[in-house]
Design an enzyme around this catalytic site. Structure first.
Site, PDB file in Angstrom:
ATOM      1  N   ASN A  62       0.831  -1.198   0.000  1.00 18.81           N
ATOM      2  CA  ASN A  62       0.000   0.000   0.000  1.00 18.81           C
ATOM      3  C   ASN A  62       0.867   1.249   0.000  1.00 18.81           C
ATOM      4  O   ASN A  62       2.014   1.230   0.466  1.00 18.81           O
ATOM      5  CB  ASN A  62      -0.863   0.055   1.270  1.00 18.81           C
ATOM      6  CG  ASN A  62      -1.776  -1.120   1.443  1.00 18.81           C
ATOM      7  OD1 ASN A  62      -2.787  -1.249   0.768  1.00 18.81           O
ATOM      8  ND2 ASN A  62      -1.426  -2.003   2.370  1.00 18.81           N
ATOM      9  N   HIS A  69       1.954  14.060  12.612  1.00 22.17           N
ATOM     10  CA  HIS A  69       1.469  14.110  13.999  1.00 22.17           C
ATOM     11  C   HIS A  69       0.127  13.395  14.101  1.00 22.17           C
ATOM     12  O   HIS A  69      -0.866  13.952  14.569  1.00 22.17           O
ATOM     13  CB  HIS A  69       1.405  15.561  14.465  1.00 22.17           C
ATOM     14  CG  HIS A  69       2.739  16.235  14.405  1.00 22.17           C
ATOM     15  ND1 HIS A  69       3.602  16.275  15.480  1.00 22.17           N
ATOM     16  CD2 HIS A  69       3.380  16.853  13.389  1.00 22.17           C
ATOM     17  CE1 HIS A  69       4.716  16.899  15.124  1.00 22.17           C
ATOM     18  NE2 HIS A  69       4.599  17.258  13.854  1.00 22.17           N
ATOM     19  N   HIS A  73       2.745   9.465  18.294  1.00 26.51           N
ATOM     20  CA  HIS A  73       3.781  10.119  17.493  1.00 26.51           C
ATOM     21  C   HIS A  73       4.740  10.925  18.353  1.00 26.51           C
ATOM     22  O   HIS A  73       4.436  11.274  19.488  1.00 26.51           O
ATOM     23  CB  HIS A  73       3.151  11.004  16.409  1.00 26.51           C
ATOM     24  CG  HIS A  73       2.413  12.196  16.925  1.00 26.51           C
ATOM     25  ND1 HIS A  73       1.072  12.166  17.228  1.00 26.51           N
ATOM     26  CD2 HIS A  73       2.826  13.468  17.192  1.00 26.51           C
ATOM     27  CE1 HIS A  73       0.684  13.358  17.656  1.00 26.51           C
ATOM     28  NE2 HIS A  73       1.735  14.169  17.656  1.00 26.51           N
ATOM     29  N   ASP A  75       6.902  14.391  18.736  1.00 21.47           N
ATOM     30  CA  ASP A  75       7.079  15.803  18.372  1.00 21.47           C
ATOM     31  C   ASP A  75       8.569  16.133  18.490  1.00 21.47           C
ATOM     32  O   ASP A  75       9.135  16.041  19.586  1.00 21.47           O
ATOM     33  CB  ASP A  75       6.321  16.735  19.323  1.00 21.47           C
ATOM     34  CG  ASP A  75       4.818  16.677  19.162  1.00 21.47           C
ATOM     35  OD1 ASP A  75       4.338  16.109  18.179  1.00 21.47           O
ATOM     36  OD2 ASP A  75       4.124  17.218  20.050  1.00 21.47           O
ATOM     37  N   HIS A  79       9.110  21.249  15.580  1.00 20.66           N
ATOM     38  CA  HIS A  79       7.658  21.291  15.343  1.00 20.66           C
ATOM     39  C   HIS A  79       7.077  22.659  15.705  1.00 20.66           C
ATOM     40  O   HIS A  79       6.051  23.052  15.160  1.00 20.66           O
ATOM     41  CB  HIS A  79       6.994  20.186  16.169  1.00 20.66           C
ATOM     42  CG  HIS A  79       5.510  20.179  16.139  1.00 20.66           C
ATOM     43  ND1 HIS A  79       4.762  20.317  14.993  1.00 20.66           N
ATOM     44  CD2 HIS A  79       4.607  20.017  17.154  1.00 20.66           C
ATOM     45  CE1 HIS A  79       3.475  20.255  15.292  1.00 20.66           C
ATOM     46  NE2 HIS A  79       3.353  20.091  16.586  1.00 20.66           N
ATOM     47  N   HIS A 207       4.194  22.794  24.033  1.00 21.56           N
ATOM     48  CA  HIS A 207       4.835  22.982  22.736  1.00 21.56           C
ATOM     49  C   HIS A 207       5.806  24.164  22.783  1.00 21.56           C
ATOM     50  O   HIS A 207       6.953  24.066  22.350  1.00 21.56           O
ATOM     51  CB  HIS A 207       3.790  23.206  21.649  1.00 21.56           C
ATOM     52  CG  HIS A 207       3.029  21.980  21.272  1.00 21.56           C
ATOM     53  ND1 HIS A 207       1.981  21.498  22.020  1.00 21.56           N
ATOM     54  CD2 HIS A 207       3.160  21.138  20.212  1.00 21.56           C
ATOM     55  CE1 HIS A 207       1.497  20.409  21.446  1.00 21.56           C
ATOM     56  NE2 HIS A 207       2.198  20.168  20.350  1.00 21.56           N
TER      57      HIS A 207
END
Length: 257
Positions: A62, A69, A73, A75, A79, A207
């Site tokens: 495939n 993200h 996952h 970071d 990011h 973040h």
């Protein structure tokens, strides 16, 4: 007996257990949804190339369509704007990807308040009982939110006032970023920040501050209830996407039994 031979023996004899902390990646895997005018990632999709047919008689494969993200996952620091000069996902240190991990359990607090924010005092109380946070290791923040991950609506928990998922207070995010030796923060929710992180100062503090300090994030973890408070070894395997800001990852933990 060599050290690695001893590890293999411990695995075979089940003295050392491998715990999978990864959510299965399917088209129904919940993904973060940002309000307009911000752009959003796509859901995970498989596009069949061939399946033992005229397109390829002996093989099945495939194309995959997904965002960096999506699902469980990593970071990378780049990011976020604050970490834009930090490493991309291909450049994250292997010593960060294979490192000790501790688990702070706030699931009882979150059961009472889905908007619960972890405070500095919560981490300090944990340290009083379990010892210091691991130098170069991971703080895994257990909230019990993984029990919702098979239902996107429950997992994202959005109503007319916004998303209601647990996270970390801005002051605590700054302290973890600047005053502790951890290499990263792992969570069970769709992102490292709380659902109402836009209301905090700074906005999206995990973040902004943790990635800005060159540290990493891990999201949508499962099975943290199977890990001890201390003593686990984390193995994080993102795709080494050159220039990438993150990657879906298989995340495993080694635990002594």
């Amino acid at each position: 007996m060599s050290l690695l031979t001893e590890v293999f023996a411990a695995l075979r004899e089940q003295r050392l257990e491998i715990v999978d902390l990864t959510a299965p990646l399917t088209s129904s895997t919940p993904v973060l949804r940002l309000p307009e005018p911000f752009a959003n990632t796509i859901n995970f999709q498989l596009e069949e190339i061939s399946r033992y047919d005229e397109r390829g008689p002996r093989w099945y494969w495939n194309n995959i369509h997904t965002g960096e993200h999506t699902g469980t996952h990593l970071d990378a620091p780049n990011h976020w704007l604050s970490g834009k000069d930090g490493p991309d996902v291909a450049g994250v240190s292997l010593r960060t990807l294979v490192a000790p991990a501790v688990v702070l359990d706030a699931s009882a607090r979150v059961a009472e308040d889905p908007d619960f924010l972890l405070q500095i005092d919560d981490v300090r109380k944990w340290q009083e009982e379990h010892g210091p946070l691991p130098d170069g290791g991971w703080l895994l923040y257990r909230t019990g939110w993984d029990t919702r991950s098979d239902d996107a609506d429950e997992f994202l928990n959005v109503d007319d006032t916004g998303s209601h998922t647990p996270g970390v207070a801005a002051e605590c995010a700054r302290w973890l970023a600047e005053e502790t030796p951890i290499a990263g923060l792992g969570v069970e929710t769709v992102g490292t920040d709380a659902g109402r992180a836009m209301e905090l100062d700074p906005m999206f503090p995990c973040h902004e501050l943790i990635l800005g300090a060159g540290k990493c994030g891990l999201t949508q973890l499962r099975n943290l209830d199977r890990l001890p408070a201390t003593g686990a070894l984390l193995l994080v395997s993102p795709l080494p996407i050159v220039g990438g800001s993150g990657s879906p990852a298989r995340v495993l933990a080694l635990v002594e039994r």
